[in-house]
Design an enzyme around this catalytic site. Structure first.
Site, PDB file in Angstrom:
ATOM      1  CB  THR A  21      -0.953  -0.023   1.216  1.00 26.58           C
ATOM      2  OG1 THR A  21      -1.961   0.964   1.045  1.00 26.58           O
ATOM      3  CG2 THR A  21      -0.209   0.257   2.525  1.00 26.58           C
ATOM      4  CG  ASN A  22       1.357   4.456  -2.367  1.00 23.92           C
ATOM      5  OD1 ASN A  22       2.409   3.816  -2.330  1.00 23.92           O
ATOM      6  ND2 ASN A  22       0.941   5.072  -3.444  1.00 23.92           N
ATOM      7  NE  ARG A  23       3.517   8.399   6.486  1.00 25.80           N
ATOM      8  CZ  ARG A  23       4.534   9.016   7.042  1.00 25.80           C
ATOM      9  NH1 ARG A  23       5.744   8.863   6.540  1.00 25.80           N
ATOM     10  NH2 ARG A  23       4.349   9.788   8.079  1.00 25.80           N
ATOM     11  CB  SER A  24      -2.659   7.901   1.394  1.00 23.13           C
ATOM     12  OG  SER A  24      -3.839   8.659   1.226  1.00 23.13           O
ATOM     13  CB  VAL A  89      -2.930   5.089  -7.466  1.00 24.85           C
ATOM     14  CG1 VAL A  89      -3.189   3.747  -8.129  1.00 24.85           C
ATOM     15  CG2 VAL A  89      -4.159   5.980  -7.543  1.00 24.85           C
TER      16      VAL A  89
END
Ligand code: CTP
Length: 212
Positions: A21-24, A89
């Site tokens: 995943t991405n950091r958000s 994304v």
């Protein structure tokens, strides 16, 4: 006007219990959806997993993967005037997702990844979107130069750029400080809450509509 906003991270599964995943946190995107609704616009919010409450009055489409987000944006696009793609994304996903939980084995393991579809990069040439297109650029250096390059390459009308190397703004923070980059000029918004920044972005984007 009709706004479409993407928000949050995507999750790219490795097996039934693991993902990349991405950091958000999704806060900036949810603030944008809330601000657009507050300004009286119709809003579709397409979001990866977050812990946030959906702003009242917003049409909400939850997704997990980049592929699902891509398909949701493509399907919801007819009739949209302003698209604000704020989601973080994942750029790559595992080539295979194991059906069963992977068990520990060797000391080292190599993961093979493939590119996910570029949603922002598909808006003009693949989806044929003709409305106002707003992209985000999270950079750690050369913020203006990279944002301007992204504006042209992705055929955006505005890129919202922020410096994610700063710990006082952006990720996990309630505040942000951004640079709005337009084809012929830029405008720095001073540090403020994500809700106030979102209102400015929505106003700027709505004002661009008659010109596209
Ligand atoms: N984005 C998207 N689909 C992807 C990746 C990114 O729609 N698969 C969108 C984000 O929502 C954001 C913008 O593209 O609006 C910027 O993403 P970023 O990853 O910074 O841009 P890239 O063009 O991929 O540039 P680079 O990786 O070279 O920084």
């Amino acid at each position: 006007m009709k706004f479409l906003v993407t928000a949050g991270p995507t999750r790219e599964p490795l097996d039934p219990v693991r993902y990349l995943t991405n950091r958000s946190s999704g806060r900036m995107g949810y603030a944008l959806a809330g601000a657009a609704r507050h300004e009286g616009h119709e809003v579709i919010l397409i979001s990866g997993p977050t812990v946030l409450d959906v702003p009242p009055g917003v049409d909400f489409i939850p997704v997990e993967t980049a592929q699902q987000m891509y398909e949701a944006v493509r399907d919801m696009l007819p009739g949209v005037d302003v698209a604000v793609l704020c989601a973080a994304v994942a750029d790559y996903r595992p080539v295979v997702c194991a059906e069963q939980k992977m068990k520990k084995g060797a000391e080292r393991m190599v993961l093979e990844l493939e590119k996910t579809p570029d949603i922002l990069g598909s808006m003009r040439d693949v989806f044929g979107f003709r409305g106002v297109l707003v992209g985000f650029a999270a950079e750690t250096q050369n913020v203006l130069a990279y944002a301007r390059e992204k504006l042209q390459r992705k055929q955006c009308d505005m890129v919202v750029a922020n410096d994610v190397s700063r710990s006082d703004i952006g990720f996990d923070s309630r505040e942000n400080e951004v640079l709005l980059v337009f084809p012929n000029r830029e405008e720095a918004l001073p540090k403020d809450t994500k809700e106030h920044i979102a209102l400015h972005i929505v106003e700027h984007a709505a004002n661009l509509l008659p010109r596209v």
